[in-house]
Design an enzyme around this catalytic site. Structure first.
Site, short mmCIF file in Angstrom:
data_model
loop_
_atom_site.label_atom_id
_atom_site.label_comp_id
_atom_site.label_asym_id
_atom_site.label_seq_id
_atom_site.Cartn_x
_atom_site.Cartn_y
_atom_site.Cartn_z
N HIS A 198 0.77 -1.17 0.06
CA HIS A 198 0.49 -0.13 0.19
C HIS A 198 0.51 1.35 -0.04
CE1 HIS A 198 -3.29 -2.22 0.68
NE2 HIS A 198 -3.96 -1.82 1.07
N HIS A 209 1.29 -2.54 9.16
CA HIS A 209 2.39 -2.61 8.94
C HIS A 209 3.61 -1.82 10.19
CE1 HIS A 209 2.12 -4.85 5.23
NE2 HIS A 209 0.89 -3.92 5.17
#
EC number: 3.6.1.-
Length: 262
Positions: free
Chosen positions: A155, A214
């Protein structure tokens, strides 16, 4: 149509400015670092945007390159043909999308391979009990396991690259002037608004990734890949003769190149 034109006028005054192209990369880096720091030190409470099944993530981010490709294709074709009237030049400029597709494919493949070769299959999300018999992420998930490896943020990479690419291509609007009677007016106006909205979605979801998902190193590598992909094309390769070229500008190529050095 009047509301659409007002929205397009507002976007011309923001995303098309040279300052936006110059400072957006730094803004993305700063927001990624700040969001990651917030995630580690004082995590935000769960929200709709922290759910991976939210509408923006499922229907936009998951297919971010498809959205970017499908909107930039007619935008580049119409604006470049309007300015130059040369089909050959338009085709040359459209090849930027082929380059972008290659970058997307190569980078995501690299990320997938890194996660595969650094990962192992575990019995629980707490990373307990290694299942040595499962040698791939797909096989691990099929058997109810949990794969854990170094998962570079796709992303962070793709949203960075797409947002910067759109802003670069929209710089052509400095030269595009159409009135209501022009045959391309409605199409270009609609595409400008759509691309502007898409850019804001990409930036918003980039921020959500920084805050909710993340770890820092995974987002740093993802963002770095996005920045290198953007600068390697628009900052280094495209100003050269044998390339897809930059968006048409009335100013000289040297001035365009200098803007990257400031």
């Amino acid at each position: 149509m009047e509301h659409l034109e007002r929205c397009e006028w507002l976007l011309r005054g923001t995303l098309v400015r040279a300052a936006v192209r110059r400072y957006l990369p730094w803004a993305l880096v700063a927001s990624m670092l700040a969001g990651s720091l917030l995630k580690e030190l004082s995590p935000l409470p769960e929200s709709y945007l922290s759910n991976k099944r939210n509408v923006l993530n499922v229907y936009f981010v998951k297919v971010a390159w498809a959205w970017t490709f499908c909107l930039l294709l007619p935008f580049i074709a119409l604006t470049n043909y309007h300015l130059t009237g040369k089909a050959g030049l338009v085709l040359r400029r459209l090849s930027t999308l082929l380059v972008g597709t290659a970058i997307w494919y190569i980078c995501t493949s690299i990320f997938s391979n890194i996660e595969h070769y650094t990962g192992s299959c575990y019995q629980s999300p707490a990373l307990e009990g290694v299942r040595k018999e499962h040698q791939s992420k797909q096989q691990c998930h099929q058997e109810g396991g949990f794969w854990h490896g170094f998962d570079i943020s796709g992303h962070s990479f793709l949203l960075t690259f797409c947002a910067l690419m759109i802003v670069e291509e929209m710089s052509v609007l400095h030269e595009v002037k159409t009135d209501r009677s022009h045959c391309l007016h409605t199409a270009i106006t609609t595409l400008v608004v759509a691309l502007g909205i898409l850019t804001f979605i990409w930036v918003l979801m980039f921020l959500c990734t920084a805050v909710y998902f993340h770890n820092l190193s995974q987002k740093v590598f993802g963002t770095l890949f996005g920045l290198l992909s953007w600068y390697g094309t628009y900052g280094f390769w495209y100003p050269k003769a044998f390339s897809p070229g930059l968006p048409p500008q009335s100013c000289s190529l040297n001035l365009k190149q200098d803007s990257y050095k400031k």
